[in-house]
Design an enzyme around this catalytic site. Structure first.
Site, short mmCIF file in Angstrom:
data_model
loop_
_atom_site.label_atom_id
_atom_site.label_comp_id
_atom_site.label_asym_id
_atom_site.label_seq_id
_atom_site.Cartn_x
_atom_site.Cartn_y
_atom_site.Cartn_z
N HIS A 154 5.09 -6.70 0.08
CA HIS A 154 5.23 -6.29 -1.35
C HIS A 154 6.61 -6.79 -1.77
O HIS A 154 7.82 -6.05 -1.40
CB HIS A 154 5.27 -5.29 -1.36
N ASP A 206 -0.83 -0.73 -3.26
CA ASP A 206 0.38 -1.41 -2.35
C ASP A 206 0.76 0.41 -1.00
O ASP A 206 1.53 0.49 -1.48
CB ASP A 206 1.28 -1.63 -3.25
#
Ligand code: GAR
Length: 203
Positions: A112, A148
């Site tokens: 990410h 996430d």
């Protein structure tokens, strides 16, 4: 000789992280092999990258199947056919659902473009600029049911400059991503990662 870990890489677009992983595998820097590349997007350039390296590919278009479970079962089928041991999301722009997660719990990682838990979801770099942080970066984490939110494996910090645009910050972060993802995969492939709740220890 060390046994190679079979990787399955999921991409939706450009695939520069996929390329970094392929290069690290082919040069022997990490004891792993990309066994299959799967995309939800028939146009993803990542598929071309895989073909150039003679890596099997599969396109599974979510618009061509009945529902998300069917879509993910098809992904699982392809991953199992190629004896995948670790699934690497590399610019895979879909939320992972219960079917995929159930088959690869603790065996799926993501990269990410922000220092999680800050700026999850889409456009992590733009979120960082909008918030006017001084430091952002990249995170490799295990995938869980959240967006996430899984246990963090490695992070790299990247300074944010006063004159940064989304493009310039993204490019500086991407440079770090290309080092960080192979590094995390190497640790997992070498059996050097222990997960204790949220904590990921390198042993
Ligand atoms: C990368 O910056 C990756 O971190 C990000 O998409 C880009 C894909 O680039 N992923 C996410 O934002 C996931 N939420 P690539 O296709 O060139 O690897």
């Amino acid at each position: 000789m060390t046994q190679l870990t079979n990787l399955g890489v999921l991409v939706s677009g450009r695939g520069s992280n996929l390329q970094a992983v392929i290069d690290a595998c082919e040069s022997g820097r990490i004891p792993a092999k990309v066994s299959i590349v799967i995309s939800n997007n028939p146009q993803a350039y990542g598929l071309e990258r895989a073909k150039k390296h003679k890596i099997p590919t599969a396109i599974i278009d979510p618009n061509q199947v009945k529902d998300k479970n069917t879509y993910e079962l098809e992904i699982v089928k392809n991953l199992k056919q190629h004896a995948v041991q670790l699934v690497c999301l590399a610019g895979y722009m879909r939320i992972v659902g219960p079917v995929l997660l159930e088959h690869f719990t603790g065996k799926m990682i993501n990269i990410h473009p922000a220092l999680l838990p800050s700026f999850p979801g889409l456009h992590g770099q733009k979120q960082a600029l909008d918030h006017a942080v001084k430091v952002s970066g990249a995170t490799v984490h295990f995938v869980d049911e959240g967006c996430d939110t899984g246990p963090i494996i490695l992070q790299a910090a990247v300074p944010v400059m006063d004159n940064d645009t989304e493009e310039s910050l993204s490019a500086r972060i991407l440079e770090q991503e290309h080092k960080l993802y192979p590094q995390a995969i190497k640790l997992i492939a070498e059996g050097k990662i222990r997960v204790e709740g949220r904590k990921v220890r390198v042993i």
